[in-house]
Design a protein around this motif. Sequence first.
Motif, short mmCIF file in Angstrom:
data_model
loop_
_atom_site.label_atom_id
_atom_site.label_comp_id
_atom_site.label_asym_id
_atom_site.label_seq_id
_atom_site.Cartn_x
_atom_site.Cartn_y
_atom_site.Cartn_z
N ARG A 99 39.07 31.53 41.39
CA ARG A 99 37.96 32.31 41.96
C ARG A 99 37.88 33.58 41.11
N THR A 135 45.54 41.50 44.39
CA THR A 135 46.51 40.47 43.99
C THR A 135 46.01 39.67 42.79
N GLN A 172 39.11 41.57 46.82
CA GLN A 172 40.38 41.34 47.52
C GLN A 172 40.74 39.85 47.57
N GLN A 173 39.74 38.98 47.48
CA GLN A 173 39.99 37.54 47.56
C GLN A 173 40.05 36.86 46.19
N ARG A 207 35.31 42.77 49.56
CA ARG A 207 35.91 41.52 50.06
C ARG A 207 36.17 40.54 48.92
N LEU A 208 35.20 40.37 48.02
CA LEU A 208 35.37 39.44 46.91
C LEU A 208 36.49 39.89 45.97
N ASP A 243 41.09 35.48 42.48
CA ASP A 243 42.26 35.06 41.71
C ASP A 243 42.31 35.81 40.39
#
Length: 167
Positions: free
Chosen positions: A101, A64, A31-32, A28-29, A34
């Motif tokens: 992030r 991303t 994928q989230q 999850r981290l 920056d």
Amino acid sequence: MNNNSTGELFAVGVGTGDSELLTLKAVRLLQQADVIAIPEKTLGKADSFAWQIVTGAVPEEDLTAECCFLHFPMTRDASVNVPAWRRAAQKIADFVAAGKRVVFVTEGDPSVFSTWAYIQEELSDIMPHLEPEIVPGITSITAIPSQTKIPLADGQERFCVVPATYG
């Protein structure tokens, strides 16, 4: 993101090599994120085992985040290591100060014989108020017994971890 303009930092253990052993939180981290900060051994070459583990769990095209490869020389020479650790920590601090992030990935667990220890120490000088979150990963200490089917300790037994380079 924090309420102020400072970003966030996560030190994420990615395990021992089996991409299926990444925790749900680690995925999850990633994928989230920056920015994903990735240790590598060879300057100018993305040869990071941690990155291989990450992209085995989350294909690169599904991430991303900006990838930031950080050089960690494989030497015991402090005159080489310390400046490299400082450069890596400063790069991470710059991203965090810009409100990003950042997820720093490391083989195994960030708290066990990890590159993270050096980054954390340097960051405490650069950004003393930064509160990184440390996300544990599977270590060889527990991965090996799972494959050999030999428990580390049973009942009232004790076990001790001694570095291979000890003595």
